[in-house]
Write a protein that holds these residues in place. Structure first.
Motif, mmCIF file in Angstrom:
data_model
loop_
_atom_site.group_PDB
_atom_site.id
_atom_site.type_symbol
_atom_site.label_atom_id
_atom_site.label_comp_id
_atom_site.label_asym_id
_atom_site.label_seq_id
_atom_site.Cartn_x
_atom_site.Cartn_y
_atom_site.Cartn_z
ATOM 1 N N SER A 106 24.536 -13.387 -18.661
ATOM 2 C CA SER A 106 24.423 -13.792 -16.954
ATOM 3 C C SER A 106 23.477 -13.971 -15.984
ATOM 4 C CB SER A 106 24.740 -12.724 -15.606
ATOM 5 O OG SER A 106 27.092 -12.488 -16.123
ATOM 6 N N TYR A 107 22.278 -13.815 -16.058
ATOM 7 C CA TYR A 107 20.395 -13.956 -15.907
ATOM 8 C C TYR A 107 19.357 -14.431 -17.005
ATOM 9 C CZ TYR A 107 21.969 -10.257 -12.621
ATOM 10 O OH TYR A 107 22.026 -9.590 -11.208
ATOM 11 N N CYS A 108 19.970 -14.907 -18.532
ATOM 12 C CA CYS A 108 19.873 -15.402 -19.464
ATOM 13 C C CYS A 108 18.137 -14.852 -19.523
ATOM 14 C CB CYS A 108 19.486 -17.518 -18.973
ATOM 15 S SG CYS A 108 20.783 -17.649 -19.068
ATOM 16 N N VAL A 109 17.979 -14.166 -19.431
ATOM 17 C CA VAL A 109 16.720 -12.586 -19.821
ATOM 18 C C VAL A 109 17.001 -11.578 -20.259
ATOM 19 C CG1 VAL A 109 15.496 -13.684 -17.354
ATOM 20 C CG2 VAL A 109 17.185 -11.562 -17.235
ATOM 21 N N PRO A 110 16.097 -10.752 -20.597
ATOM 22 C CA PRO A 110 16.339 -10.025 -21.388
ATOM 23 C C PRO A 110 16.498 -8.473 -20.681
ATOM 24 C CG PRO A 110 14.449 -9.831 -21.795
ATOM 25 C CD PRO A 110 14.520 -11.818 -21.181
ATOM 26 N N VAL A 111 17.147 -7.453 -20.864
ATOM 27 C CA VAL A 111 16.916 -6.143 -20.164
ATOM 28 C C VAL A 111 17.212 -5.405 -21.000
ATOM 29 C CG1 VAL A 111 19.221 -5.191 -18.831
ATOM 30 C CG2 VAL A 111 19.507 -8.050 -18.769
ATOM 31 N N LEU A 112 16.401 -3.859 -20.015
ATOM 32 C CA LEU A 112 16.080 -3.163 -20.518
ATOM 33 C C LEU A 112 16.899 -2.131 -20.659
ATOM 34 C CD1 LEU A 112 13.925 -1.354 -22.587
ATOM 35 C CD2 LEU A 112 12.513 -1.030 -20.846
ATOM 36 N N TYR A 113 17.757 -1.152 -21.457
ATOM 37 C CA TYR A 113 18.658 -0.185 -21.106
ATOM 38 C C TYR A 113 17.688 1.257 -21.645
ATOM 39 C CZ TYR A 113 22.693 -2.702 -19.430
ATOM 40 O OH TYR A 113 23.177 -4.053 -18.927
ATOM 41 N N PHE A 114 17.985 2.381 -21.262
ATOM 42 C CA PHE A 114 17.738 3.896 -22.407
ATOM 43 C C PHE A 114 18.212 4.458 -21.758
ATOM 44 C CE2 PHE A 114 15.737 3.097 -18.325
ATOM 45 C CZ PHE A 114 15.670 4.459 -17.344
ATOM 46 N N ILE A 115 17.900 5.998 -22.404
ATOM 47 C CA ILE A 115 18.292 6.673 -22.110
ATOM 48 C C ILE A 115 18.127 8.629 -23.089
ATOM 49 C CG2 ILE A 115 21.121 6.455 -22.840
ATOM 50 C CD1 ILE A 115 20.647 8.057 -25.393
ATOM 51 N N ALA A 116 17.962 8.573 -22.023
ATOM 52 C CA ALA A 116 16.750 10.386 -21.510
ATOM 53 C C ALA A 116 17.608 11.707 -22.566
ATOM 54 C CB ALA A 116 16.049 10.067 -20.381
ATOM 55 N N SER A 117 17.160 12.521 -23.187
ATOM 56 C CA SER A 117 17.442 13.240 -23.878
ATOM 57 C C SER A 117 17.187 14.903 -23.667
ATOM 58 C CB SER A 117 18.666 13.375 -24.584
ATOM 59 O OG SER A 117 19.535 12.324 -25.541
ATOM 60 N N ARG A 118 17.236 15.481 -23.013
ATOM 61 C CA ARG A 118 16.649 16.809 -22.706
ATOM 62 C C ARG A 118 16.512 17.611 -24.206
ATOM 63 N NH1 ARG A 118 20.891 17.577 -18.705
ATOM 64 N NH2 ARG A 118 20.148 16.968 -16.737
ATOM 65 N N PRO A 119 15.643 18.394 -23.899
ATOM 66 C CA PRO A 119 15.150 19.506 -25.380
ATOM 67 C C PRO A 119 16.483 19.786 -26.113
ATOM 68 C CG PRO A 119 13.509 19.588 -23.684
ATOM 69 C CD PRO A 119 14.095 19.373 -23.115
ATOM 70 N N ASP A 143 10.911 1.978 -2.585
ATOM 71 C CA ASP A 143 11.821 0.637 -1.282
ATOM 72 C C ASP A 143 13.323 0.860 -2.131
ATOM 73 O OD1 ASP A 143 10.557 1.028 1.029
ATOM 74 O OD2 ASP A 143 10.029 -0.341 0.568
ATOM 75 N N ASP A 144 12.576 0.337 -3.361
ATOM 76 C CA ASP A 144 14.014 -0.607 -3.996
ATOM 77 C C ASP A 144 14.233 0.139 -5.437
ATOM 78 O OD1 ASP A 144 13.795 -2.822 -2.906
ATOM 79 O OD2 ASP A 144 12.564 -3.277 -4.040
ATOM 80 N N ARG A 145 14.072 1.659 -5.587
ATOM 81 C CA ARG A 145 14.041 2.791 -6.333
ATOM 82 C C ARG A 145 15.920 2.694 -7.528
ATOM 83 N NH1 ARG A 145 13.288 9.245 -4.268
ATOM 84 N NH2 ARG A 145 13.906 9.185 -6.250
ATOM 85 N N TRP A 146 16.760 2.725 -6.421
ATOM 86 C CA TRP A 146 17.953 2.700 -6.943
ATOM 87 C C TRP A 146 18.845 0.947 -6.498
ATOM 88 C CZ3 TRP A 146 17.197 7.119 -8.534
ATOM 89 C CH2 TRP A 146 17.075 8.741 -7.230
ATOM 90 N N THR A 147 18.522 0.261 -6.854
ATOM 91 C CA THR A 147 18.314 -0.642 -7.229
ATOM 92 C C THR A 147 17.999 -1.241 -8.814
ATOM 93 O OG1 THR A 147 17.736 -1.724 -5.366
ATOM 94 C CG2 THR A 147 18.900 -2.044 -5.494
ATOM 95 N N PHE A 148 16.745 -1.138 -8.627
ATOM 96 C CA PHE A 148 15.658 -1.398 -9.841
ATOM 97 C C PHE A 148 15.889 -0.769 -11.256
ATOM 98 C CE2 PHE A 148 11.555 -0.917 -12.726
ATOM 99 C CZ PHE A 148 11.831 -2.013 -12.761
ATOM 100 N N HIS A 168 15.279 -9.455 -10.817
ATOM 101 C CA HIS A 168 14.068 -10.457 -10.972
ATOM 102 C C HIS A 168 13.524 -10.877 -12.196
ATOM 103 C CE1 HIS A 168 15.216 -9.017 -6.515
ATOM 104 N NE2 HIS A 168 15.249 -7.785 -6.633
ATOM 105 N N THR A 169 13.303 -10.550 -12.859
ATOM 106 C CA THR A 169 13.068 -10.679 -13.971
ATOM 107 C C THR A 169 12.772 -12.229 -13.995
ATOM 108 O OG1 THR A 169 13.928 -9.156 -15.557
ATOM 109 C CG2 THR A 169 13.306 -10.672 -16.374
ATOM 110 N N ALA A 170 12.880 -13.309 -13.878
ATOM 111 C CA ALA A 170 13.042 -14.760 -13.458
ATOM 112 C C ALA A 170 11.749 -14.979 -13.225
ATOM 113 C CB ALA A 170 14.411 -15.499 -13.567
#
Length: 215
Positions: A106-119, A143-148, A168-170
């Motif tokens: 859709s954006y023609c850019v790379p996107v970073l996904y991730f998961i974080a696990s507790r101990p 100001d953009d914490r929950w959209t970024f 905003h990547t492009a």
């Protein structure tokens, strides 16, 4: 292609360069193919990145040690009560991260996904992940914490993961790519990942900077 974007073919080519370098330095990047013939159906993966996410200070009662004082058995408890002080003991929590670098059709850019696990293996919350973002980035992104930084469904695997939104990547990448003045000079993928990765604890070794440069 619009300025600041890249094609699926270029994404795959640059991913191959990154993987070859990763193999040389043994830092664990892998290529996962799910929908082989579909643009965006394959992606980069980096697993088992362990990093501290918070430091908790616990207050405990401590008895100062003094080699010159020898307490008898009967007086030891009374003496300990008198000399008890409040001590701060720091306990650091470590979370395990897994990162996926996908291509957004859709954006023609790379996107970073991730998961974080507790101990204990349970998944960290969005609030916990945000609290682990370095303070220097938190102040700029407040100001953009929950959209970024959002929680989205993985477009290939279908599971919930955190995502750094690509809207905003492009715009961000356009001046970086203009500096090279040549599409073949330097790696879009490495430049982008070096910029957004540190926000969520993903740092590339400096040796990646040489990828894509003609020597």
């Amino acid at each position: 292609m619009a300025a600041g974007t890249l094609t699926w073919c270029r994404f795959k080519d640059e991913a191959s360069q990154l993987l070859r370098h990763s193999e040389r330095i043994k830092d664990g990047w892998e290529w996962t193919e799910v929908e082989v013939d579909q643009a965006g159906g394959s992606f980069l993966v980096k697993k088992d990145v362990v990093r501290p996410t918070s430091e908790r200070v616990c207050v405990k009662n401590c008895v100062p040690l003094d080699d010159t004082d020898v307490l008898d058995v009967e007086g030891s408890m009374e003496e300990a009560d008198i000399n008890t002080v409040q001590c701060e003991v720091k306990e650091t929590q470590y979370y395990r991260y897994q990162y996926h670098v996908l291509y957004s059709t859709s954006y023609c850019v790379p996107v970073l996904y991730f998961i974080a696990s507790r101990p204990d293996g349970s998944l960290a919350s969005l609030d916990e992940v945000w609290s682990s973002v370095p303070a220097s980035f938190q102040s700029r992104l407040q100001d953009d914490r929950w959209t970024f930084l959002t929680q989205q469904e993985h477009p290939v695997l279908g599971c919930p993961m955190f995502q750094l939104h690509p809207c905003h990547t492009a715009t961000m990448m356009q001046p970086l790519m203009q500096e090279t003045q040549d599409e073949e000079m330097g790696s879009y993928l490495v430049s982008w990942l070096s910029t957004v990765g540190p926000v969520v604890g993903l740092n590339l070794p400096l040796s990646y900077a040489h990828i894509g440069h003609v020597t």
